[in-house]
Design a protein around this motif. Structure first.
Motif, PDB file in Angstrom:
ATOM      1  N   LYS A 530       1.047  -1.319   0.292  1.00 24.17           N
ATOM      2  CA  LYS A 530       0.067   0.136   0.003  1.00 24.17           C
ATOM      3  C   LYS A 530       1.107   1.343   0.010  1.00 24.17           C
ATOM      4  CE  LYS A 530      -3.707  -2.381   2.818  1.00 24.17           C
ATOM      5  NZ  LYS A 530      -4.040  -1.921   3.927  1.00 24.17           N
ATOM      6  N   LYS A 531       0.277   2.705  -0.068  1.00 28.49           N
ATOM      7  CA  LYS A 531       0.645   4.357  -0.748  1.00 28.49           C
ATOM      8  C   LYS A 531       1.739   4.104   1.047  1.00 28.49           C
ATOM      9  CE  LYS A 531      -1.381   6.633  -3.846  1.00 28.49           C
ATOM     10  NZ  LYS A 531      -2.150   7.349  -3.964  1.00 28.49           N
ATOM     11  N   SER A 532       1.114   2.911   2.808  1.00 23.94           N
ATOM     12  CA  SER A 532       1.758   3.670   3.490  1.00 23.94           C
ATOM     13  C   SER A 532       3.028   2.539   3.846  1.00 23.94           C
ATOM     14  CB  SER A 532       0.504   2.647   4.696  1.00 23.94           C
ATOM     15  OG  SER A 532       0.245   1.653   4.502  1.00 23.94           O
ATOM     16  N   ASP A 533       2.678   2.227   2.465  1.00 25.71           N
ATOM     17  CA  ASP A 533       4.151   0.664   3.157  1.00 25.71           C
ATOM     18  C   ASP A 533       5.621   1.514   1.975  1.00 25.71           C
ATOM     19  OD1 ASP A 533       2.931  -1.075   4.190  1.00 25.71           O
ATOM     20  OD2 ASP A 533       2.271  -2.475   2.457  1.00 25.71           O
ATOM     21  N   LEU A 534       5.252   2.827   1.589  1.00 26.57           N
ATOM     22  CA  LEU A 534       6.033   3.137   0.458  1.00 26.57           C
ATOM     23  C   LEU A 534       7.685   3.848   1.576  1.00 26.57           C
ATOM     24  CD1 LEU A 534       6.726   3.847  -2.278  1.00 26.57           C
ATOM     25  CD2 LEU A 534       5.479   5.968  -1.929  1.00 26.57           C
ATOM     26  N   ALA A 535       8.631   4.245   1.212  1.00 33.52           N
ATOM     27  CA  ALA A 535       9.858   4.147   2.058  1.00 33.52           C
ATOM     28  C   ALA A 535       9.832   5.621   2.318  1.00 33.52           C
ATOM     29  CB  ALA A 535      10.366   3.915   1.145  1.00 33.52           C
ATOM     30  N   ILE A 536       9.347   6.227   1.002  1.00 32.87           N
ATOM     31  CA  ILE A 536       9.553   7.570   1.467  1.00 32.87           C
ATOM     32  C   ILE A 536       7.539   8.549   1.521  1.00 32.87           C
ATOM     33  CG2 ILE A 536      10.853   7.935   0.045  1.00 32.87           C
ATOM     34  CD1 ILE A 536       8.847   9.159  -2.193  1.00 32.87           C
ATOM     35  N   THR A 537       7.711   9.636   2.715  1.00 29.53           N
ATOM     36  CA  THR A 537       6.315  10.467   2.875  1.00 29.53           C
ATOM     37  C   THR A 537       6.585  11.906   2.189  1.00 29.53           C
ATOM     38  OG1 THR A 537       7.513  11.471   4.832  1.00 29.53           O
ATOM     39  CG2 THR A 537       6.903   9.294   5.168  1.00 29.53           C
ATOM     40  N   GLY A 538       4.958  11.804   2.337  1.00 28.42           N
ATOM     41  CA  GLY A 538       4.958  13.900   1.771  1.00 28.42           C
ATOM     42  C   GLY A 538       6.666  14.582   2.334  1.00 28.42           C
ATOM     43  N   ALA A 539       6.541  14.460   4.025  1.00 27.45           N
ATOM     44  CA  ALA A 539       7.408  15.519   4.440  1.00 27.45           C
ATOM     45  C   ALA A 539       9.009  14.900   3.525  1.00 27.45           C
ATOM     46  CB  ALA A 539       7.823  15.034   5.680  1.00 27.45           C
ATOM     47  N   ASP A 540       8.744  13.517   2.835  1.00 27.76           N
ATOM     48  CA  ASP A 540      10.465  13.911   2.206  1.00 27.76           C
ATOM     49  C   ASP A 540      10.683  14.207   0.939  1.00 27.76           C
ATOM     50  OD1 ASP A 540      11.585  12.255   4.614  1.00 27.76           O
ATOM     51  OD2 ASP A 540      10.220  10.344   4.383  1.00 27.76           O
ATOM     52  N   VAL A 541       9.412  13.947   0.435  1.00 23.22           N
ATOM     53  CA  VAL A 541       9.451  14.843  -1.026  1.00 23.22           C
ATOM     54  C   VAL A 541       9.626  16.411  -0.516  1.00 23.22           C
ATOM     55  CG1 VAL A 541       7.541  15.119  -2.736  1.00 23.22           C
ATOM     56  CG2 VAL A 541       7.670  13.040  -2.216  1.00 23.22           C
ATOM     57  N   MET A 542       8.825  17.314   0.543  1.00 26.17           N
ATOM     58  CA  MET A 542       9.193  18.268   0.270  1.00 26.17           C
ATOM     59  C   MET A 542      10.384  19.794   0.878  1.00 26.17           C
ATOM     60  SD  MET A 542       5.278  19.469   2.043  1.00 26.17           S
ATOM     61  CE  MET A 542       5.213  18.558   3.328  1.00 26.17           C
ATOM     62  N   GLU A 543      10.941  18.725   1.382  1.00 28.01           N
ATOM     63  CA  GLU A 543      11.788  18.674   1.797  1.00 28.01           C
ATOM     64  C   GLU A 543      13.333  18.196   0.531  1.00 28.01           C
ATOM     65  OE1 GLU A 543      15.976  16.794   5.321  1.00 28.01           O
ATOM     66  OE2 GLU A 543      13.182  16.449   5.643  1.00 28.01           O
ATOM     67  N   HIS A 544      13.292  17.206   0.385  1.00 23.26           N
ATOM     68  CA  HIS A 544      14.232  16.242  -0.575  1.00 23.26           C
ATOM     69  C   HIS A 544      14.244  17.301  -2.134  1.00 23.26           C
ATOM     70  CE1 HIS A 544      17.560  13.994  -2.558  1.00 23.26           C
ATOM     71  NE2 HIS A 544      16.439  14.618  -4.026  1.00 23.26           N
ATOM     72  N   PHE A 545      13.328  18.442  -2.819  1.00 25.17           N
ATOM     73  CA  PHE A 545      12.697  19.078  -3.645  1.00 25.17           C
ATOM     74  C   PHE A 545      12.082  20.482  -3.191  1.00 25.17           C
ATOM     75  CE2 PHE A 545      11.890  14.995  -4.875  1.00 25.17           C
ATOM     76  CZ  PHE A 545      12.770  14.916  -6.277  1.00 25.17           C
ATOM     77  N   ASP A 546      12.456  20.693  -1.338  1.00 22.43           N
ATOM     78  CA  ASP A 546      11.918  22.055  -1.122  1.00 22.43           C
ATOM     79  C   ASP A 546      10.655  22.835  -1.681  1.00 22.43           C
ATOM     80  OD1 ASP A 546      12.139  24.388   0.227  1.00 22.43           O
ATOM     81  OD2 ASP A 546      13.473  25.526  -1.429  1.00 22.43           O
ATOM     82  N   LEU A 547       9.644  21.412  -1.596  1.00 20.56           N
ATOM     83  CA  LEU A 547       8.565  22.279  -1.878  1.00 20.56           C
ATOM     84  C   LEU A 547       7.345  22.536  -0.977  1.00 20.56           C
ATOM     85  CD1 LEU A 547       8.123  19.119  -4.970  1.00 20.56           C
ATOM     86  CD2 LEU A 547       8.537  22.009  -4.843  1.00 20.56           C
TER      87      LEU A 547
END
Length: 589
Positions: A530-547
């Motif tokens: 499931k999406k909850s099993d994904l190794a990244i979170t929305g916070a990871d995406v925002m931090e990594h790409f400065d979004l």
């Protein structure tokens, strides 16, 4: 043959309720007795009882400490549910002998009168097979000098001639003659002197079927007694469903009996067939006999079918769900159709009759294809929601094909397939409307809708690149889970089997079965990702790409999720997922 020796199964339920309530002279009545005699039931989940007396007085008299309990005063039904022990959870319903009259709502009696007469109580019941009464009594076993073996035909002859018979080998006494029943039951209580008289005047030790009750060392045994004033034994042996009395009166009293009659024949026959299939060496020359309708009863069902419109949807729901869960759904739909009830119960399905499909896909009209797919589905899947989805999976084709008849361009046809007239979507909407009217819950409707919406998806997977089959199955697995995905694949298999078209090679299902194998492998090696099993979170995406928070974050998580589904074992790594998202953003620019 009937299984009289199996009546002993009922004895423990009967004995329990007598001991725990401190009240004697009950009679067990209805479907349990019928099903035990037919050999299609081994244990009871609910027990229907009756007794002479008035309900309020009986309820006050009963010892009720062992039960959760309540009484429905209007209809006089006492419900007892044991709190603990071997009978815990089994529902006992006790409704004293009664007479009824006046059915203004075509469902419930306007006037109820309590009586001490079993014969009067039997007259109010729906079908003869449900108007038999059981109890047992420990007595001294009679002795006979001569033995006679009966088959079903000679058993009925003895009953017709004598009005009763004692089957010595199974320890069962059957009493049908009304005059004998009146003498045997004095104010609802068994007259033991007259009981011994009946046993004494029988000339032979009649034997039928297998051995039953054994005699104790003191010569006593538990006599199994069947009181059968409406000749239910005849109906069981002859395999005929027949009303008690005039069928028009019975159905006009309670219109739900119209549908109950169809359900009884449907479910009983399926259980008889299930029993036959369990037997290792079934005799091909002695196939199981199935139930049909007595002629006048069937005529009356068809004549009074319109009365079904007066019945509350909740009651109709219970009947059709029982048939789709325990019986033969194809057979029920066929009976409903022949009884002219199809437009009442399943309006959208009724409109598919006579509506032809392109011959290169289906050599039948939409209706024939649907019920044939239902037949194939019920051989491989017993989930009633999946079966109902199959019943409605193509009903939207009527609207879709009507538009095709307007000489549309290819572009216009593509627009139809992309819009609400695509039968995958229109069928689901028609199902929602019809099934709400039948009392289905929102949860049930949503599950059926998902199956209908997705019923072409397995076929689309098969038409795509085989290297992507596992990935696309993972995505579906993620969304619906293992059981629902296997259900969807079963629908695909049944849909293809129901095509009956050699041009489409619809009988070669090796690829569909291979998808089921792939799903099993995913379940065993990975489970549901499931999406909850994904190794990244929305916070990871925002931090990594400065979004900043927004719709783009969800879009990027979906990109990462879809990529991981291609190889869950090796791709669900934070660094790799972020790199894949970075590549996506680069291409997007």
């Amino acid at each position: 043959m009937l299984n009289f020796e199996r009546l002993q199964i009922l004895q423990k339920y009967y004995d329990y309720i007598q001991k725990k309530t401190g009240v004697r002279d009950y009679f067990l009545v209805g479907g349990a007795l019928r099903d035990i005699l037919l050999g299609i039931k081994e244990k009871l989940d609910d027990v229907d009882l009756t007794i002479a007396g008035e309900p309020i007085g009986l309820y006050a008299q009963m010892e009720k400490e062992a039960f959760s309990h309540f009484i429905t005063e209007k209809f006089g039904t006492i419900t007892l549910i044991p709190k603990e022990g071997v009978m815990q959870g089994i529902k006992y319903e006790i409704t004293p002998f009664r007479e009824e009259s006046g059915y203004q709502d075509v469902r419930h009696p306007d006037d109820i009168r309590w009586t001490n007469s079993l014969l009067a109580d039997a007259k109010r019941r729906d079908f003869r097979i449900n108007a038999m009464y059981y109890r047992f009594l420990n007595i001294k076993k009679p002795v006979y000098e001569e033995k006679k073996v009966l088959d079903s035909t000679t058993l009925l002859k003895v009953l017709d001639r004598e009005g009763f018979v004692f089957l010595e080998n199974s320890g069962v006494l059957i009493v049908q003659n009304s005059s004998l029943i009146d003498q045997l039951l004095q104010n609802g209580q068994m007259d033991s002197d007259f009981l011994y008289y009946l046993l004494d005047i029988q000339h032979f030790a009649y034997c039928y079927g297998e051995e039953g009750e054994k005699t104790d060392s003191d010569g006593r045994f538990d006599l199994q007694i069947v009181i059968d004033p409406e000749y239910g034994i005849h109906s069981l042996i002859n395999r005929k469903l027949e009303t008690v009395g005039d069928p028009d009166i019975r159905f006009q009293e309670d219109a739900l009996r119209l549908l109950r009659g169809l359900r009884f024949v449907n479910v009983i026959n399926q259980k008889l067939l299930n029993n036959e299939n369990k037997e290792q060496n079934a005799d091909p020359l002695n196939k199981v006999r199935l139930f049909d309708f007595e002629t006048e009863t069937w005529k009356s069902i068809k004549k009074n079918h319109d009365l079904l419109k007066t019945i509350a949807k909740e009651r109709i729901y219970q009947e059709i769900v029982k048939s789709f869960s325990e019986g033969n759904p194809f057979g029920l739909v066929a009976l409903v159709d022949e009884a002219e009830m199809l437009p009442i119960l399943f309006p959208a399905l009724a409109k598919t009759k006579g509506y032809d499909q392109p011959i290169r896909y289906h050599p039948f009209d939409i209706y024939a294809h649907i019920i044939l797919t239902l037949w194939h589905l019920q051989q491989i899947n017993s989930n009633y929601l999946v079966r109902f989805a199959m019943l409605y999976h193509d009903v939207g084709k009527v609207g879709q094909y009507e538009q095709y008849g307007l000489n549309l361009t290819r572009e216009e046809i593509r627009n139809i397939l992309a819009g609400p007239l695509n039968h995958r979507f229109s069928s689901a909407e028609l199902m929602k409307e019809d099934f709400r009217n039948l009392g289905f819950s929102n949860k049930e409707i949503e599950e059926i809708k998902r199956y209908i919406n997705e019923h072409h998806t397995p076929g689309e997977i098969l038409m795509g690149n085989s290297q992507n089959w596992t990935k696309r199955l993972r995505k579906l697995f993620s969304e619906v889970g293992y059981e629902k995905l296997q259900n969807l694949l079963d629908i695909n298999i049944a849909d293809r089997l129901g095509m009956y078209n050699p041009l489409q090679n619809s009988s070669d299902l090796t690829d569909s079965y291979y998808l089921k194998t792939l799903v099993d492998e995913i379940e065993q090696t990975e489970g549901q990702f499931k999406k909850s099993d994904l190794a990244i979170t929305g916070a990871d995406v925002m931090e990594h790409f400065d979004l900043k928070p927004g719709k783009l974050i969800g879009e990027l998580l979906q990109v990462g999720f879809d990529w991981v589904l291609g190889d869950v074992k090796h791709r669900n790594v934070k660094k790799q997922i972020l790199a894949n998202i970075a590549n996506y953003l680069k291409q997007k620019k």
